[in-house]
Design an enzyme around this catalytic site. Structure first.
Site, PDB file in Angstrom:
ATOM      1  N   ARG A  46       0.846  -1.140   0.050  1.00 32.37           N
ATOM      2  CA  ARG A  46       0.008  -0.514   0.383  1.00 32.37           C
ATOM      3  C   ARG A  46       1.032   1.005  -0.165  1.00 32.37           C
ATOM      4  O   ARG A  46       0.800   1.996  -0.796  1.00 32.37           O
ATOM      5  CB  ARG A  46      -1.105  -0.042   1.199  1.00 32.37           C
ATOM      6  CG  ARG A  46      -2.004   1.464   1.170  1.00 32.37           C
ATOM      7  CD  ARG A  46      -2.793   1.401   1.670  1.00 32.37           C
ATOM      8  NE  ARG A  46      -2.755   0.389   3.797  1.00 32.37           N
ATOM      9  CZ  ARG A  46      -2.513   0.521   4.549  1.00 32.37           C
ATOM     10  NH1 ARG A  46      -1.766   1.643   4.659  1.00 32.37           N
ATOM     11  NH2 ARG A  46      -2.687  -0.150   5.565  1.00 32.37           N
ATOM     12  N   TYR A  98     -16.022  16.212 -15.448  1.00 29.68           N
ATOM     13  CA  TYR A  98     -16.345  14.979 -15.538  1.00 29.68           C
ATOM     14  C   TYR A  98     -17.760  14.747 -14.378  1.00 29.68           C
ATOM     15  O   TYR A  98     -17.590  15.266 -13.188  1.00 29.68           O
ATOM     16  CB  TYR A  98     -15.519  14.273 -15.043  1.00 29.68           C
ATOM     17  CG  TYR A  98     -15.507  12.569 -15.031  1.00 29.68           C
ATOM     18  CD1 TYR A  98     -16.249  11.614 -16.623  1.00 29.68           C
ATOM     19  CD2 TYR A  98     -15.390  12.067 -13.693  1.00 29.68           C
ATOM     20  CE1 TYR A  98     -16.344  10.346 -15.983  1.00 29.68           C
ATOM     21  CE2 TYR A  98     -17.001  10.804 -13.576  1.00 29.68           C
ATOM     22  CZ  TYR A  98     -16.501  10.031 -14.271  1.00 29.68           C
ATOM     23  OH  TYR A  98     -16.202   8.868 -14.432  1.00 29.68           O
ATOM     24  N   ASP A 172      -7.015  18.521 -14.471  1.00 28.74           N
ATOM     25  CA  ASP A 172      -6.958  17.366 -14.924  1.00 28.74           C
ATOM     26  C   ASP A 172      -6.730  17.077 -16.858  1.00 28.74           C
ATOM     27  O   ASP A 172      -7.808  17.671 -17.153  1.00 28.74           O
ATOM     28  CB  ASP A 172      -8.888  16.931 -15.115  1.00 28.74           C
ATOM     29  CG  ASP A 172      -8.478  15.190 -15.028  1.00 28.74           C
ATOM     30  OD1 ASP A 172      -8.664  14.851 -16.365  1.00 28.74           O
ATOM     31  OD2 ASP A 172     -10.013  14.995 -14.940  1.00 28.74           O
ATOM     32  N   LYS A 197      -8.316   6.095 -19.421  1.00 31.99           N
ATOM     33  CA  LYS A 197      -8.312   6.427 -20.476  1.00 31.99           C
ATOM     34  C   LYS A 197      -7.174   6.917 -21.401  1.00 31.99           C
ATOM     35  O   LYS A 197      -6.838   5.591 -21.524  1.00 31.99           O
ATOM     36  CB  LYS A 197      -8.472   7.861 -20.454  1.00 31.99           C
ATOM     37  CG  LYS A 197     -10.212   8.120 -18.927  1.00 31.99           C
ATOM     38  CD  LYS A 197     -10.845   7.529 -19.756  1.00 31.99           C
ATOM     39  CE  LYS A 197     -11.819   7.371 -18.015  1.00 31.99           C
ATOM     40  NZ  LYS A 197     -12.298   8.863 -17.723  1.00 31.99           N
TER      41      LYS A 197
HETATM   42  C1  LIG Z   1     -13.349   8.997 -16.510  1.00 38.09           C
HETATM   43  C2  LIG Z   1     -12.413  10.564 -15.832  1.00 38.09           C
HETATM   44  C3  LIG Z   1     -12.074  10.548 -14.613  1.00 38.09           C
HETATM   45  C4  LIG Z   1     -13.040   9.940 -13.665  1.00 38.09           C
HETATM   46  O1  LIG Z   1     -11.419   8.408 -13.664  1.00 38.09           O
HETATM   47  P1  LIG Z   1     -12.033   7.379 -13.355  1.00 38.09           P
HETATM   48  O2  LIG Z   1     -10.758   6.338 -13.534  1.00 38.09           O
HETATM   49  O3  LIG Z   1     -13.307   6.699 -13.666  1.00 38.09           O
HETATM   50  O4  LIG Z   1     -12.299   6.982 -11.358  1.00 38.09           O
HETATM   51  C5  LIG Z   1     -11.723  12.100 -14.320  1.00 38.09           C
HETATM   52  N1  LIG Z   1     -11.604  12.785 -15.108  1.00 38.09           N
HETATM   53  C6  LIG Z   1     -11.932  12.664 -16.348  1.00 38.09           C
HETATM   54  C7  LIG Z   1     -12.289  14.015 -17.619  1.00 38.09           C
HETATM   55  C8  LIG Z   1     -12.208  11.793 -16.833  1.00 38.09           C
HETATM   56  O5  LIG Z   1     -13.031  11.331 -18.085  1.00 38.09           O
END
Ligand SMILES: *Cc1c(COP(=O)(O)O)cnc(C)c1O
Length: 382
Positions: A46, A98, A172, A197
């Protein structure tokens, strides 16, 4: 090293023990100690795991930050980051987020009383007015390009406004990936990713990351990463690393697919608006051209026929798969109003342009001509 070379080599030397060119998947929860607290840098997975360490160092290098931290999901990264914010804090976030990010910010607002204001960050005067009044913001939070409307935030300009009030600027960078945009050299303090992603890139793993500009802040967040425990498994860390090697190649192919898609969508009478930062008609096209080295694989557009048209369109697609998520090698299509953004109340959603006719494409790396054909056929069915 240039970016594509860094993807393969940065922080990824051959394994010192065996010469393995890829980091082994260290499936061990704990590590032997020669005496109490005498160890080789690893104690319990962890806190740190050797496979994850390679991923974290590579992420820090790619985003040009000091500290990389990997998480079990993008929202795990966000939840850990929010743990670092006191309840009397104030967050200024962009209006277009998001859905899961919005849901978690709202949870913190309702449960812990964190003051959260949603401001259109493409409007610098609105941002200045918001941060000038009342309590100074602790954090300014933006996605760019945004999800699902592909608005582009001028990161250098927002960083200046945030820093003038000593706020932390968090970006982000999921939609652009570090291959197309690096927020830290532009002024961001922390970059957040859903590595699910583009970084992972193959729709086979859920993961997240934070990359922190300042070493001391990075080490404080590393303490929280261990305290909260939303860490990825060694195998998930390996999958993200494995996907990252081809990020440069993939982003160029995603961009080619997206361009082919816009060439079908823009001239169509059945489409009201096409949102893609690479289009000269995009309201922030010049900002995008300045701060990104490509426009990415995400395109959204509004069908003039609203929900019935969207339903027919989605049913007719053959190459694009109807699914949540994005950034994988396969093309996906999403209906934000009923899928990814269903947790945002209708009035709020429609006020920011997420209407029932809105369709979001994640263009994969298939032949762009097949993507164009698929879209043309589906538009024909509307
Ligand atoms: C998918 C996504 C998230 C969240 O990520 P997870 O891996 O699904 O928890 C946050 N920001 C954006 C822009 C995303 O596309």
């Amino acid at each position: 090293m240039r970016f594509d070379t860094k993807l393969i080599h940065a922080a990824q030397p051959p394994d010192p023990l065996t010469g393995a060119v890829n980091v082994p998947v260290y499936l061990s929860s704990t590590f032997a100690q020669s005496a109490p607290n005498r160890n080789k840098g690893y104690v319990y997975s962890r806190s740190a795991n050797p496979t994850r360490t390679v991923l974290e160092s590579a992420l820090a290098t790619l985003e040009e930050g000091s500290v990389g931290l990997a998480f079990s999901s993008g929202l795990g990264a966000l939840a850990t980051l929010l743990e670092s914010i006191p309840s009397q804090a104030r967050i200024v976030a962009d209006t277009d987020l998001y859905g899961g990010t919005w849901r978690l910010l709202e949870h913190h607002r309702r449960t812990f009383g964190v003051r959260t204001d949603y401001v259109d960050l493409t409007d610098l005067d609105a941002l200045r007015a918001s941060v000038a009044g009342g309590t100074a913001p602790t954090m300014v939070y933006a996605e760019s390009p945004t999800n699902p409307l592909l608005r582009v935030i001028d990161l250098a300009a927002v960083a200046k406004v945030a820093h003038a009030r000593r706020a932390t600027f968090v970006v982000d960078n999921t939609f652009a990936s570090p291959a197309l945009q690096r927020p830290i050299p532009l002024g961001a303090d922390i970059v957040l990713h859903s590595t699910t992603k583009y970084l992972g890139g193959h729709s086979d793993v859920i993961g997240g990351a934070l990359v922190v500009k300042s070493k001391s802040r990075g080490e404080r967040l590393r303490w929280l990463q261990n305290a909260v425990g939303a860490v990825p498994s060694p195998f998930d860390s390996f999958l993200v690393l494995r996907g990252m090697h081809t990020l440069g190649l993939r982003m160029r192919a995603h961009g080619a697919g997206a361009r082919a898609a816009t060439e079908v969508l823009v001239p169509s009478r059945k489409v009201r608006a096409v949102h893609y930062p690479g289009l000269a008609s995009h309201p922030q096209h010049r900002v995008a051209a300045r701060q990104m080295s490509g426009y990415g694989g995400m395109v959204s557009f509004e069908l003039t026929g609203g929900l019935p048209a969207a339903r027919r369109f989605l049913r007719s697609l053959r190459v694009f798969t109807l699914a949540e998520s994005l950034g994988g090698v396969e093309s996906l299509v999403d209906h934000p109003a009923s899928m990814t953004h269903a947790s945002v109340p209708r009035a709020e959603r429609e006020a920011h342009g997420v209407t029932d006719g809105l369709v979001r494409l994640s263009c994969g790396i298939e032949d762009p001509a097949d993507l164009a054909d698929d879209l043309r056929t589906a538009l024909g069915s509307v």
